[in-house]
Enzyme design. Sequence first.
Site, PDB file in Angstrom:
ATOM      1  CD  GLN A  71      -3.124  -0.426  -0.040  1.00  0.00           C
ATOM      2  OE1 GLN A  71      -3.132   0.741  -0.415  1.00  0.00           O
ATOM      3  NE2 GLN A  71      -3.950  -1.335  -0.545  1.00  0.00           N
ATOM      4  CB  SER A  72       4.069   2.039  -1.662  1.00  0.00           C
ATOM      5  OG  SER A  72       4.812   3.205  -1.993  1.00  0.00           O
ATOM      6  CG  ASN A  73       0.714   6.666   1.160  1.00  0.00           C
ATOM      7  OD1 ASN A  73      -0.444   6.443   0.841  1.00  0.00           O
ATOM      8  ND2 ASN A  73       1.140   6.561   2.412  1.00  0.00           N
TER       9      ASN A  73
END
Length: 327
Positions: A71-73
């Site tokens: 879930q990397s921004n």
Amino acid sequence: MPITKLKLANLPTPLWRNDALDEYIGTQVWVKRDDMSAGAEAGNKIRKLEYLLADALQKKATLLITCGGFQSNHARATAILGRGLGMRSLLFLRTTQRPPPTTDRGNAFLDSLVGAEIRTITPQEYTNRTTLMSETAANMERTGERVYVIPEGGSNGLGSLGYIDAMKEIREQLDSGEGGGPARFDAVVHACGSGGTAAGVSLGSSRWEVADSTCAIAVCDDKVYFRQTVERIIAQARNLDDSLYGPNKLEIFDKWKGPAYGVSNREQLHFILDVARLSGLILDPVYTGKALYGLAKMSKKPKRVLFIHTGGLPGLLSQTDEFGALM
Ligand SMILES: *Cc1c(COP(=O)(O)O)cnc(C)c1O
């Protein structure tokens, strides 16, 4: 090549304060709303990408390669902004889950929406991410692609210049009477995940007299790791801009990480819920929730604080189940 910069973010972002929040945290908190730096690509990564993607364009890249948690921004901001600039993205995303999680939520959903290619890798493989990305880049270049590799979090000297500029932006806001007037803050507090923000903030806040100290709240790894990592990025940044002074006093805290990266304990989730209900400020569970929780837990709190809201809303929206029992 000279250093260039794109204009991707909506700046300046607001300096925001709320009485109920101050009372709950137990000190005066000015929130730098970098969660409002853009639309779906908002957050702290856009400031780094203004430099990194300018460099990619100068080098005529066709494909961006980067990495991060599932879930990397940072991966999401890269994929969205790259698409707008005519570059495709290949994202190496870390997960322990087998089969890998579906891409129907949060950041991973937005990655897919703009057509980024996702390759999931194990935490073991992630430790070799730098080699993995450079070898993949070399292979793709043989097929005629021009590849630009962005390190984890966009955290290198070039990316960190975005947060030096952010500190200049805050200095201008203070001088114009925002944020309680021109005096320096006692401390800047923010979440630390790959070190680039901490490097830019500590260099920029001494250069632009924004705060006496930087409190970087780690959400993964530990103090020793971040001390080394941030110092390396600071050295790279000073190499790019020799007018920079040294960093301000940088303190790294690693006691509010919770159970693991991306995982919160019940008290941390409750904190996010309380802040939302008292003040309307929406924090994310992976970064900003843990960082502001850390400030609330400090035994000696700085009196006038600048808290950087670094974004992360899609991460919150991918963890709605965690809140189920509390609401
Ligand atoms: C990446 C990120 C951070 C941490 O910034 P680093 O420069 O990687 O240390 C903090 N908050 C959010 C929401 C992020 O996405």
